[in-house]
Motif scaffolding. Structure first.
Motif, PDB file in Angstrom:
ATOM      1  N   LEU A 135       0.840  -1.189   0.000  1.00 20.80           N
ATOM      2  CA  LEU A 135       0.000   0.000   0.000  1.00 20.80           C
ATOM      3  C   LEU A 135       0.880   1.246   0.000  1.00 20.80           C
ATOM      4  N   VAL A 136       0.379   2.308  -0.638  1.00 17.77           N
ATOM      5  CA  VAL A 136       1.173   3.520  -0.828  1.00 17.77           C
ATOM      6  C   VAL A 136       0.417   4.738  -0.301  1.00 17.77           C
ATOM      7  N   LYS A 137       1.092   5.528   0.533  1.00 24.16           N
ATOM      8  CA  LYS A 137       0.534   6.804   0.996  1.00 24.16           C
ATOM      9  C   LYS A 137       0.760   7.860  -0.076  1.00 24.16           C
ATOM     10  N   THR A 138      -0.219   8.758  -0.262  1.00 28.91           N
ATOM     11  CA  THR A 138      -0.198   9.618  -1.443  1.00 28.91           C
ATOM     12  C   THR A 138      -0.212  11.124  -1.167  1.00 28.91           C
ATOM     13  N   ASP A 195      -1.339   7.202  -8.682  1.00 29.38           N
ATOM     14  CA  ASP A 195      -0.940   8.472  -8.073  1.00 29.38           C
ATOM     15  C   ASP A 195      -1.881   8.890  -6.953  1.00 29.38           C
ATOM     16  N   HIS A 196      -3.141   8.464  -7.043  1.00 30.97           N
ATOM     17  CA  HIS A 196      -4.159   8.822  -6.048  1.00 30.97           C
ATOM     18  C   HIS A 196      -5.439   8.082  -6.395  1.00 30.97           C
ATOM     19  N   GLU A 197      -6.420   8.150  -5.529  1.00 31.53           N
ATOM     20  CA  GLU A 197      -7.758   7.629  -5.820  1.00 31.53           C
ATOM     21  C   GLU A 197      -8.654   8.790  -6.233  1.00 31.53           C
ATOM     22  N   THR A 198      -9.539   8.527  -7.188  1.00 30.55           N
ATOM     23  CA  THR A 198     -10.498   9.532  -7.640  1.00 30.55           C
ATOM     24  C   THR A 198     -11.916   9.000  -7.470  1.00 30.55           C
ATOM     25  N   GLY A 199     -12.798   9.850  -6.986  1.00 32.15           N
ATOM     26  CA  GLY A 199     -14.218   9.520  -6.929  1.00 32.15           C
ATOM     27  C   GLY A 199     -14.729   9.057  -5.584  1.00 32.15           C
ATOM     28  N   GLY A 200     -13.831   8.769  -4.639  1.00 29.45           N
ATOM     29  CA  GLY A 200     -14.293   8.244  -3.353  1.00 29.45           C
ATOM     30  C   GLY A 200     -15.201   7.046  -3.564  1.00 29.45           C
ATOM     31  N   PRO A 245      -8.138  10.935  -0.168  1.00 35.04           N
ATOM     32  CA  PRO A 245      -6.815  10.636   0.411  1.00 35.04           C
ATOM     33  C   PRO A 245      -6.541   9.155   0.610  1.00 35.04           C
ATOM     34  N   LEU A 246      -7.349   8.271   0.022  1.00 29.79           N
ATOM     35  CA  LEU A 246      -7.143   6.834   0.191  1.00 29.79           C
ATOM     36  C   LEU A 246      -5.734   6.420  -0.223  1.00 29.79           C
ATOM     37  N   MET A 247      -5.167   5.481   0.510  1.00 26.23           N
ATOM     38  CA  MET A 247      -3.940   4.861   0.034  1.00 26.23           C
ATOM     39  C   MET A 247      -4.237   4.105  -1.258  1.00 26.23           C
ATOM     40  N   VAL A 248      -3.206   3.923  -2.070  1.00 25.88           N
ATOM     41  CA  VAL A 248      -3.354   3.177  -3.316  1.00 25.88           C
ATOM     42  C   VAL A 248      -2.485   1.929  -3.250  1.00 25.88           C
ATOM     43  N   PRO A 249      -2.793   0.917  -4.046  1.00 23.22           N
ATOM     44  CA  PRO A 249      -1.976  -0.299  -4.002  1.00 23.22           C
ATOM     45  C   PRO A 249      -0.717  -0.171  -4.840  1.00 23.22           C
ATOM     46  N   VAL A 250       0.238  -1.050  -4.568  1.00 25.74           N
ATOM     47  CA  VAL A 250       1.381  -1.245  -5.444  1.00 25.74           C
ATOM     48  C   VAL A 250       1.547  -2.747  -5.637  1.00 25.74           C
ATOM     49  N   PHE A 251       1.750  -3.162  -6.870  1.00 28.49           N
ATOM     50  CA  PHE A 251       1.949  -4.556  -7.227  1.00 28.49           C
ATOM     51  C   PHE A 251       3.323  -4.680  -7.880  1.00 28.49           C
ATOM     52  N   ALA A 252       4.050  -5.764  -7.602  1.00 25.91           N
ATOM     53  CA  ALA A 252       5.387  -5.916  -8.166  1.00 25.91           C
ATOM     54  C   ALA A 252       5.628  -7.347  -8.619  1.00 25.91           C
ATOM     55  N   ASN A 284      10.471  -6.096  -2.114  1.00 26.52           N
ATOM     56  CA  ASN A 284      10.738  -4.822  -1.451  1.00 26.52           C
ATOM     57  C   ASN A 284       9.559  -3.858  -1.493  1.00 26.52           C
ATOM     58  N   PHE A 285       8.530  -4.209  -2.247  1.00 29.35           N
ATOM     59  CA  PHE A 285       7.366  -3.333  -2.354  1.00 29.35           C
ATOM     60  C   PHE A 285       6.226  -3.741  -1.417  1.00 29.35           C
ATOM     61  N   SER A 286       6.452  -4.701  -0.543  1.00 29.04           N
ATOM     62  CA  SER A 286       5.398  -5.130   0.372  1.00 29.04           C
ATOM     63  C   SER A 286       5.289  -4.170   1.558  1.00 29.04           C
ATOM     64  N   GLY A 287       4.162  -4.248   2.246  1.00 25.30           N
ATOM     65  CA  GLY A 287       3.945  -3.374   3.401  1.00 25.30           C
ATOM     66  C   GLY A 287       3.387  -2.026   2.996  1.00 25.30           C
ATOM     67  N   ILE A 288       3.469  -1.066   3.911  1.00 23.77           N
ATOM     68  CA  ILE A 288       3.005   0.292   3.640  1.00 23.77           C
ATOM     69  C   ILE A 288       4.213   1.180   3.386  1.00 23.77           C
ATOM     70  N   ILE A 289       4.227   1.832   2.221  1.00 32.49           N
ATOM     71  CA  ILE A 289       5.323   2.715   1.853  1.00 32.49           C
ATOM     72  C   ILE A 289       4.759   4.077   1.454  1.00 32.49           C
ATOM     73  N   ASP A 290       5.637   5.039   1.258  1.00 34.66           N
ATOM     74  CA  ASP A 290       5.235   6.345   0.757  1.00 34.66           C
ATOM     75  C   ASP A 290       5.468   6.382  -0.743  1.00 34.66           C
ATOM     76  N   ASN A 291       4.725   7.250  -1.439  1.00 34.58           N
ATOM     77  CA  ASN A 291       4.937   7.316  -2.894  1.00 34.58           C
ATOM     78  C   ASN A 291       6.358   7.753  -3.255  1.00 34.58           C
ATOM     79  N   THR A 292       7.018   8.475  -2.375  1.00 34.24           N
ATOM     80  CA  THR A 292       8.405   8.880  -2.628  1.00 34.24           C
ATOM     81  C   THR A 292       9.391   7.723  -2.479  1.00 34.24           C
ATOM     82  N   ASP A 293       8.953   6.604  -1.887  1.00 34.33           N
ATOM     83  CA  ASP A 293       9.843   5.445  -1.711  1.00 34.33           C
ATOM     84  C   ASP A 293      10.011   4.633  -2.992  1.00 34.33           C
TER      85      ASP A 293
END
Length: 367
Positions: free
Chosen positions: A79-82, A305-310, A334-341, A348-357
């Motif tokens: 998951l990614v904080k945005t 990059d972000h969630e749209t529409g709630g 402001p929902l977190m978004v997923p990351v898949f790898a 290294n993409f597991s867990g909660i990260i920031d978009n800058t990571d």
């Protein structure tokens, strides 16, 4: 004396055999180590961004698909904080810049930090490493997300200046999308398409009869954003295949692909439009995963990059029997978004990260 000669000969044979065996083991070890290094080496990086996409949009896709989606095929999810520097809810400019450069910036700003200082993007860094690079989108090529990877501007709305950044850059090799008017119907009357052609770019306004061996490939298929999937068809997966053929080389490449109109659909609160765009993005991811399976030195990362529409998925009758896509806003959330790898280093993409990571993780894997 004869016995001593025979003993000496046996001893010589034993020593020689041991030396040869040791040499064989050393060679085998080195060979195995090299093969292991080759297997773990990442040459190609493919980053896919579903603009406006979070878990609800992916869940909506899954509810309408009879088969396994591309998202189900990834071994690693996080998951990614945005949030942006200026706001808890980011726009695509700040969100795209954070992913592309690893720097938080203010909403509306492209390719620079919040102090208005230009910062290098991962595309530019990979170009400096000798890799070919490209972007493929269904929006303007000059829109916020693709612009974040090549342009530097105080405002995402300065489309003509952003187009100039594309034309002047020596860091990018493939550009596919819309926004042709920002290149050839400009207020300064400069035709950037002609300028780019004189600098070695091969230009097309359609995906038909593309010379994928061209050194530089510019495809601007619409004056504006490309039309919705219902009208443009398989442009995104087809354009992705073209880009992959062009970019594949012994030094590797970096490619950013955006499902741009997932965001447009959610802004419009149009569920049919959304499902079509998600299916198109899903098909594009499958093209990329097929490439990665055939080219094992490829890292694939899918995020947003972000969630749209709630977006929420509800039963309006509260009977647990129906599903209805409910948009709670026509804006971002402001929902977190997923990351898949997928590929070497995906864990290294597991867990909660920031978009800058994201850029730091990729660079650490590639080094």
């Amino acid at each position: 004396m004869l016995i001593n000669h025979k003993f000496a000969l046996k001893l010589f044979i034993m020593k020689t055999t041991l030396k040869l065996l040791s040499l064989f083991l050393v060679i085998a070890f080195i060979s195995t180590s090299c093969n292991k290094d080759d297997k773990n080496k990442v040459d190609n990086i493919i980053l896919l961004i579903g603009d406006g996409m979070s878990i609800p949009q992916i869940n909506a896709l899954m509810l309408t698909c009879d088969t396994t989606t591309a998202f189900d095929k990834f071994p690693v999810t996080g998951l990614v904080k945005t949030n942006s520097k200026s706001n808890k809810i980011t726009d695509s400019a700040a969100g795209g810049t954070a992913i592309a450069t690893g720097h938080k910036t203010n909403n509306g700003m492209i390719g620079m930090n919040y102090d208005s200082i230009a910062v290098p993007s991962i595309l530019e860094i990979m170009s400096d490493k000798g890799k070919k690079t490209g972007v493929v989108v269904t929006s303007y090529a000059t829109h916020a997300t693709p612009a974040s990877f090549i342009a530097k501007n105080i405002s995402r709305n300065n489309y003509e200046e952003i187009a100039s950044d594309f034309s002047e850059s020596d860091k990018i090799d493939v550009v596919i999308g819309g926004g042709r008017k920002h290149f050839n119907k400009r207020s300064d009357n400069i035709n950037l398409i002609e300028t780019m052609q004189s600098n070695g770019w091969r230009y097309y306004d359609t995906l038909i009869n593309i010379d994928t061996s061209a050194d530089k490939l510019l495809i601007l298929a619409d004056d504006n954003h490309l039309p919705p999937y219902s009208q443009r068809g398989d442009f995104l997966p087809d354009a992705t295949s073209i880009a992959l053929k062009n970019l594949k080389n012994e030094n590797g490449f970096f490619l950013m692909i955006e499902g741009s109109q997932i965001d447009f659909a959610c802004h419009a609160k149009d569920s049919t439009y959304l499902i079509n765009e998600m299916k198109d993005f899903n098909n594009t991811i499958n093209v990329v995963l097929d490439f990665a399976r055939n080219n094992p030195n490829t890292l694939v990362v899918v995020t947003a990059d972000h969630e749209t529409g709630g977006l929420t998925i509800i039963d309006p009758d509260e009977r647990y029997t129906n599903t209805y896509l409910n948009f709670s806003t026509g804006s971002h959330s402001p929902l977190m978004v997923p990351v898949f790898a997928y590929g070497h280093g995906a864990e290294n993409f597991s867990g909660i990260i920031d978009n800058t990571d994201i850029i730091d993780i990729i660079l650490d894997i590639v080094k």
